[in-house]
Motif scaffolding. Structure first.
Motif, PDB file in Angstrom:
ATOM      1  N   MET A   1      17.313  47.369  59.091  1.00 26.93           N
ATOM      2  CA  MET A   1      16.568  46.787  58.132  1.00 26.93           C
ATOM      3  C   MET A   1      16.536  46.582  56.979  1.00 26.93           C
ATOM      4  O   MET A   1      16.951  45.461  56.620  1.00 26.93           O
ATOM      5  CB  MET A   1      16.070  48.090  57.975  1.00 26.93           C
ATOM      6  CG  MET A   1      15.249  48.491  59.202  1.00 26.93           C
ATOM      7  SD  MET A   1      14.094  50.065  58.710  1.00 26.93           S
ATOM      8  CE  MET A   1      13.775  50.052  56.755  1.00 26.93           C
ATOM      9  N   TYR A   2      18.628  46.603  57.209  1.00 27.81           N
ATOM     10  CA  TYR A   2      18.859  46.344  55.310  1.00 27.81           C
ATOM     11  C   TYR A   2      20.648  46.144  55.878  1.00 27.81           C
ATOM     12  O   TYR A   2      21.233  47.176  56.294  1.00 27.81           O
ATOM     13  CB  TYR A   2      19.167  47.174  54.505  1.00 27.81           C
ATOM     14  CG  TYR A   2      18.952  47.380  53.450  1.00 27.81           C
ATOM     15  CD1 TYR A   2      19.774  45.630  52.419  1.00 27.81           C
ATOM     16  CD2 TYR A   2      20.602  47.905  52.748  1.00 27.81           C
ATOM     17  CE1 TYR A   2      19.851  45.858  50.888  1.00 27.81           C
ATOM     18  CE2 TYR A   2      21.137  48.127  51.295  1.00 27.81           C
ATOM     19  CZ  TYR A   2      20.854  46.883  50.739  1.00 27.81           C
ATOM     20  OH  TYR A   2      21.797  46.716  49.479  1.00 27.81           O
ATOM     21  N   THR A   3      21.606  45.753  54.780  1.00 30.01           N
ATOM     22  CA  THR A   3      22.904  45.610  55.303  1.00 30.01           C
ATOM     23  C   THR A   3      23.606  46.202  53.699  1.00 30.01           C
ATOM     24  O   THR A   3      23.689  44.323  53.356  1.00 30.01           O
ATOM     25  CB  THR A   3      24.107  44.692  56.058  1.00 30.01           C
ATOM     26  OG1 THR A   3      23.186  44.817  57.311  1.00 30.01           O
ATOM     27  CG2 THR A   3      25.648  45.229  55.915  1.00 30.01           C
ATOM     28  N   ALA A   4      24.397  46.970  53.565  1.00 27.21           N
ATOM     29  CA  ALA A   4      24.850  46.743  52.290  1.00 27.21           C
ATOM     30  C   ALA A   4      26.061  45.990  51.607  1.00 27.21           C
ATOM     31  O   ALA A   4      27.045  46.173  52.895  1.00 27.21           O
ATOM     32  CB  ALA A   4      25.107  48.077  50.536  1.00 27.21           C
ATOM     33  N   HIS A   5      26.751  45.741  51.154  1.00 29.04           N
ATOM     34  CA  HIS A   5      27.444  44.677  51.046  1.00 29.04           C
ATOM     35  C   HIS A   5      28.684  45.037  49.863  1.00 29.04           C
ATOM     36  O   HIS A   5      28.634  44.609  48.700  1.00 29.04           O
ATOM     37  CB  HIS A   5      27.378  43.074  51.545  1.00 29.04           C
ATOM     38  CG  HIS A   5      26.646  42.921  52.086  1.00 29.04           C
ATOM     39  ND1 HIS A   5      27.364  42.535  53.272  1.00 29.04           N
ATOM     40  CD2 HIS A   5      25.802  42.317  52.583  1.00 29.04           C
ATOM     41  CE1 HIS A   5      26.795  41.847  54.671  1.00 29.04           C
ATOM     42  NE2 HIS A   5      25.712  41.794  53.632  1.00 29.04           N
ATOM     43  N   ALA A   6      30.427  45.202  50.034  1.00 29.20           N
ATOM     44  CA  ALA A   6      30.835  46.058  48.621  1.00 29.20           C
ATOM     45  C   ALA A   6      32.037  46.144  49.348  1.00 29.20           C
ATOM     46  O   ALA A   6      31.936  45.725  50.866  1.00 29.20           O
ATOM     47  CB  ALA A   6      30.509  47.151  48.446  1.00 29.20           C
ATOM     48  N   SER A   7      33.012  45.186  48.201  1.00 26.33           N
ATOM     49  CA  SER A   7      34.549  45.249  48.445  1.00 26.33           C
ATOM     50  C   SER A   7      35.159  45.580  46.821  1.00 26.33           C
ATOM     51  O   SER A   7      34.531  45.905  46.152  1.00 26.33           O
ATOM     52  CB  SER A   7      34.677  43.649  48.511  1.00 26.33           C
ATOM     53  OG  SER A   7      34.303  43.086  47.380  1.00 26.33           O
ATOM     54  N   ALA A   8      36.393  46.399  47.758  1.00 25.28           N
ATOM     55  CA  ALA A   8      37.210  47.422  46.736  1.00 25.28           C
ATOM     56  C   ALA A   8      38.884  45.974  46.536  1.00 25.28           C
ATOM     57  O   ALA A   8      38.880  45.550  47.432  1.00 25.28           O
ATOM     58  CB  ALA A   8      37.906  48.276  47.316  1.00 25.28           C
TER      59      ALA A   8
END
Length: 143
Positions: free
Chosen positions: A4-11
């Motif tokens: 339903m939803y995908t979160a995107h984050a990076s470090a």
């Protein structure tokens, strides 16, 4: 599973040790710093355990509201879930692991009813589903 939803984050940088993490939409943009208890400098940054705790608490609160809703109960606005996420050396000596405690404070309802909703929420919540079987999670009714 239908997503339903995908979160995107990076470090970047040193990761949990003096690194930086942000979401692709810029809504979350944090400096990372290991806590003194883990040999880090402490300081201004947050750490992955704090980020995980805030996410789990929020998600579990939503699941708790859904569980109570199945009983046609709207939980009070001051209902609160606290997530305590501990990190430490695993018993097998193969790195670090997590231990989580979830405490729900639901004013005006008896502990037995709140515990039943907590057990149901633990099935509904995707964080609980993801940790089931590999992370110890305790559920406590707060006073």
């Amino acid at each position: 599973m239908e997503i339903m939803y995908t979160a995107h984050a990076s470090a970047t940088g040193g990761g949990r040790n003096e690194g930086h993490s942000k979401t692709d939409d810029g809504k979350l943009d944090v400096k990372l710093s290991s806590p003194k208890e883990m040999g880090g400098p402490g300081g201004e940054g947050t750490n992955p355990e704090q980020l995980f705790a805030t996410g789990y608490a929020a998600c579990y609160l939503g699941a708790l509201r859904a569980a109570a809703g199945k009983d046609h109960v709207k939980l009070p606005d001051d209902t609160k879930v606290t997530a305590d996420v501990g990190v430490g050396k695993r018993d097998d000596g193969q790195g670090l692991g997590l231990k989580i405690g979830l405490t729900a404070y639901v004013p005006g309802y008896d502990a037995e009813k709140v515990k039943a909703w907590m057990d149901a929420a633990h099935i509904i919540c995707p964080y609980s589903h993801a940790t089931r079987g590999n992370v110890e999670v305790s559920l406590t009714v707060g006073e």
